[in-house]
Motif scaffolding. Structure first.
Motif, PDB file in Angstrom:
ATOM      1  N   ARG A  38       0.827  -1.220   0.000  1.00  0.00           N
ATOM      2  CA  ARG A  38       0.000   0.000   0.000  1.00  0.00           C
ATOM      3  C   ARG A  38       0.855   1.262   0.000  1.00  0.00           C
ATOM      4  NH1 ARG A  38      -2.925  -2.540   4.361  1.00  0.00           N
ATOM      5  NH2 ARG A  38      -4.592  -3.740   3.451  1.00  0.00           N
ATOM      6  N   SER A  39       2.002   1.213   0.657  1.00  0.00           N
ATOM      7  CA  SER A  39       2.832   2.410   0.776  1.00  0.00           C
ATOM      8  C   SER A  39       3.622   2.699  -0.505  1.00  0.00           C
ATOM      9  CB  SER A  39       3.793   2.289   1.964  1.00  0.00           C
ATOM     10  OG  SER A  39       4.780   1.315   1.705  1.00  0.00           O
ATOM     11  N   GLU A  40       3.736   1.718  -1.375  1.00  0.00           N
ATOM     12  CA  GLU A  40       4.445   1.900  -2.637  1.00  0.00           C
ATOM     13  C   GLU A  40       3.499   2.438  -3.702  1.00  0.00           C
ATOM     14  OE1 GLU A  40       6.093  -1.850  -3.745  1.00  0.00           O
ATOM     15  OE2 GLU A  40       7.437  -1.902  -2.033  1.00  0.00           O
ATOM     16  N   ASP A  41       4.050   3.072  -4.675  1.00  0.00           N
ATOM     17  CA  ASP A  41       3.250   3.526  -5.799  1.00  0.00           C
ATOM     18  C   ASP A  41       3.147   2.366  -6.790  1.00  0.00           C
ATOM     19  OD1 ASP A  41       1.850   4.905  -7.678  1.00  0.00           O
ATOM     20  OD2 ASP A  41       3.503   6.219  -8.262  1.00  0.00           O
ATOM     21  N   ALA A  42       2.135   1.544  -6.612  1.00  0.00           N
ATOM     22  CA  ALA A  42       1.990   0.323  -7.414  1.00  0.00           C
ATOM     23  C   ALA A  42       1.048   0.518  -8.603  1.00  0.00           C
ATOM     24  CB  ALA A  42       1.483  -0.812  -6.527  1.00  0.00           C
ATOM     25  N   ARG A  43       0.621   1.726  -8.850  1.00  0.00           N
ATOM     26  CA  ARG A  43      -0.343   1.947  -9.937  1.00  0.00           C
ATOM     27  C   ARG A  43       0.237   1.614 -11.301  1.00  0.00           C
ATOM     28  NH1 ARG A  43      -1.705   7.908  -8.407  1.00  0.00           N
ATOM     29  NH2 ARG A  43       0.358   7.642  -7.538  1.00  0.00           N
ATOM     30  N   ASP A  44       1.540   1.823 -11.465  1.00  0.00           N
ATOM     31  CA  ASP A  44       2.141   1.638 -12.782  1.00  0.00           C
ATOM     32  C   ASP A  44       2.936   0.348 -12.914  1.00  0.00           C
ATOM     33  OD1 ASP A  44       1.128   4.100 -13.613  1.00  0.00           O
ATOM     34  OD2 ASP A  44       2.850   5.154 -12.763  1.00  0.00           O
TER      35      ASP A  44
END
Length: 58
Positions: A38-44
């Motif tokens: 959740r804390s990482e930018d996993a959108r891409d």
């Protein structure tokens, strides 16, 4: 890639093959992985997860 491995009664969290934490309880290890994701930018990007259990003696 995150991996949660059961070994000698502990739950080891690894990321990219490196150990990042150890927990006494499975739920604590899984919660830690969820919080890290959740804390990482996993959108891409794709996040993968694996879980391995210690083999049981019969």
């Amino acid at each position: 890639m995150y991996e949660v491995v059961e070994a000698a009664g502990e739950w080891i969290v690894r990321q990219g093959g490196l150990e990042v934490a150890r927990y006494d309880a499975q739920t604590a290890a899984l919660q830690a992985v969820a919080e890290r994701i959740r804390s990482e930018d996993a959108r891409d990007r794709t996040v993968s997860f694996a879980m391995r259990f210690q083999s049981r003696k019969s």
